[in-house]
Design an enzyme around this catalytic site. Structure first.
Site, PDB file in Angstrom:
ATOM      1  N   GLY A 211     -14.128 -11.210  -1.895  1.00 25.80           N
ATOM      2  CA  GLY A 211     -14.553 -10.875  -3.245  1.00 25.80           C
ATOM      3  C   GLY A 211     -14.629 -12.136  -4.081  1.00 25.80           C
ATOM      4  O   GLY A 211     -13.926 -13.110  -3.796  1.00 25.80           O
TER       5      GLY A 211
ATOM      6  N   GLN B 183     -14.809 -17.043 -11.625  1.00 24.39           N
ATOM      7  CA  GLN B 183     -14.361 -18.017 -10.629  1.00 24.39           C
ATOM      8  C   GLN B 183     -15.403 -19.115 -10.366  1.00 24.39           C
ATOM      9  O   GLN B 183     -15.082 -20.138  -9.795  1.00 24.39           O
ATOM     10  CB  GLN B 183     -13.999 -17.308  -9.312  1.00 24.39           C
TER      11      GLN B 183
ATOM     12  N   CYS C 244      -6.191 -15.178  -3.315  1.00 23.34           N
ATOM     13  CA  CYS C 244      -7.278 -15.352  -4.280  1.00 23.34           C
ATOM     14  C   CYS C 244      -7.924 -16.704  -4.031  1.00 23.34           C
ATOM     15  O   CYS C 244      -7.223 -17.688  -3.808  1.00 23.34           O
ATOM     16  CB  CYS C 244      -6.713 -15.284  -5.696  1.00 23.34           C
ATOM     17  N   LEU C 245      -9.249 -16.750  -4.042  1.00 24.28           N
ATOM     18  CA  LEU C 245      -9.951 -18.010  -3.784  1.00 24.28           C
ATOM     19  C   LEU C 245      -9.635 -19.062  -4.843  1.00 24.28           C
ATOM     20  O   LEU C 245      -9.814 -20.245  -4.600  1.00 24.28           O
ATOM     21  CB  LEU C 245     -11.461 -17.770  -3.714  1.00 24.28           C
TER      22      LEU C 245
ATOM     23  N   HIS D 267      -8.710  -6.110  -7.941  1.00 24.56           N
ATOM     24  CA  HIS D 267      -8.508  -7.566  -8.088  1.00 24.56           C
ATOM     25  C   HIS D 267      -9.708  -8.185  -8.825  1.00 24.56           C
ATOM     26  O   HIS D 267      -9.530  -8.995  -9.744  1.00 24.56           O
ATOM     27  CB  HIS D 267      -8.330  -8.175  -6.693  1.00 24.56           C
ATOM     28  N   GLU D 268     -10.916  -7.785  -8.433  1.00 22.51           N
ATOM     29  CA  GLU D 268     -12.123  -8.374  -9.041  1.00 22.51           C
ATOM     30  C   GLU D 268     -12.306  -7.922 -10.487  1.00 22.51           C
ATOM     31  O   GLU D 268     -12.653  -8.728 -11.350  1.00 22.51           O
ATOM     32  CB  GLU D 268     -13.374  -8.020  -8.227  1.00 22.51           C
TER      33      GLU D 268
ATOM     34  N   HIS E 234     -10.223  -9.886 -12.658  1.00 20.98           N
ATOM     35  CA  HIS E 234     -10.840 -11.194 -12.954  1.00 20.98           C
ATOM     36  C   HIS E 234     -11.830 -11.087 -14.112  1.00 20.98           C
ATOM     37  O   HIS E 234     -11.877 -11.955 -14.985  1.00 20.98           O
ATOM     38  CB  HIS E 234     -11.622 -11.710 -11.734  1.00 20.98           C
TER      39      HIS E 234
END
Ligand code: ZN
Length: 201
Positions: A45, A50, A107-108, A148-149, A152
């Site tokens: 994701g 991000q 998380c990226l 999670h997204e 963000h």
């Protein structure tokens, strides 16, 4: 085109995304670049924040994950989640359902850092796509990834949902990452990511 992924504690990660009123070429190109960036980083994701855009736009793809199942229902009918991947969701809204489940998240924007997070086990998602609208019920990893997204998109990070004990354990690593980000240090995300067993979002 691959885009640089912002790291904690870049202030953009705290930006609440603006609603997207018009799905124009800019949004289409951005979504394509986000998908390419997410796949290149072996993520499942990626949210617009991000990659430095304060917009209500996220992409997901859980189709490569074998060991953490996802479920998906469209109009009450069970479908193979892989058939719907990758997802490009614009202005998504979630209705949280189901009992709380604990699962590991990465998380990226937080290379090599993972934590156990409690979240509702299923969600109903409504969003625009590049082609129209979508509404579906998700469970398992997909439900977790969606939450999670969407966090963000509202400037909320997974570390905000860690227990205080878990956050204390990670405190020194978070501090180090924050310092690296402030100093503009870049490490090769891919090399680092490969060290993480859990899918990152
Ligand atoms: Zn993330």
């Amino acid at each position: 085109m691959r885009l640089p992924i912002l790291r904690y504690s870049d202030p953009m990660l705290r930006a609440k995304g603006r609603r997207i009123d018009k799905i124009d070429n800019h949004i289409r190109e951005l979504a394509a670049n986000m998908l390419e960036t997410m796949h290149a980083a072996s993520g499942i994701g990626l949210a617009a924040q991000q990659i430095g855009e304060g917009l209500q736009l996220t992409v997901l793809d859980i189709s490569e994950v074998q060991d953490r199942p996802s479920t998906m229902k469209i109009n009450g009918v069970e479908v193979d989640p892989k058939s719907a991947m990758p997802l490009v969701l614009i202005n998504p809204e979630l209705e949280l359902r189901g009992g709380a489940e604990i699962g590991v998240e990465g998380c990226l924007s937080f290379p090599e850092i993972t934590g156990e997070i409690e979240r509702p086990g299923s969600v109903v998602a409504r969003a625009q796509t590049l082609d129209g609208e979508i509404e579906f019920e998700a469970g398992g990893l997909l439900a977790r990834a969606l939450q999670h997204e969407v966090d963000h998109l509202n400037g909320i990070l997974f570390i905000d949902r860690l227990s205080s004990a878990a956050k204390a354990v990670l405190a020194s690593r978070l501090k180090r990452l924050q310092k690296e980000t402030q100093q503009g240090k870049r490490t090769r995300a891919r090399d680092r990511q490969s060290a993480v067993a859990e899918p990152a979002l």
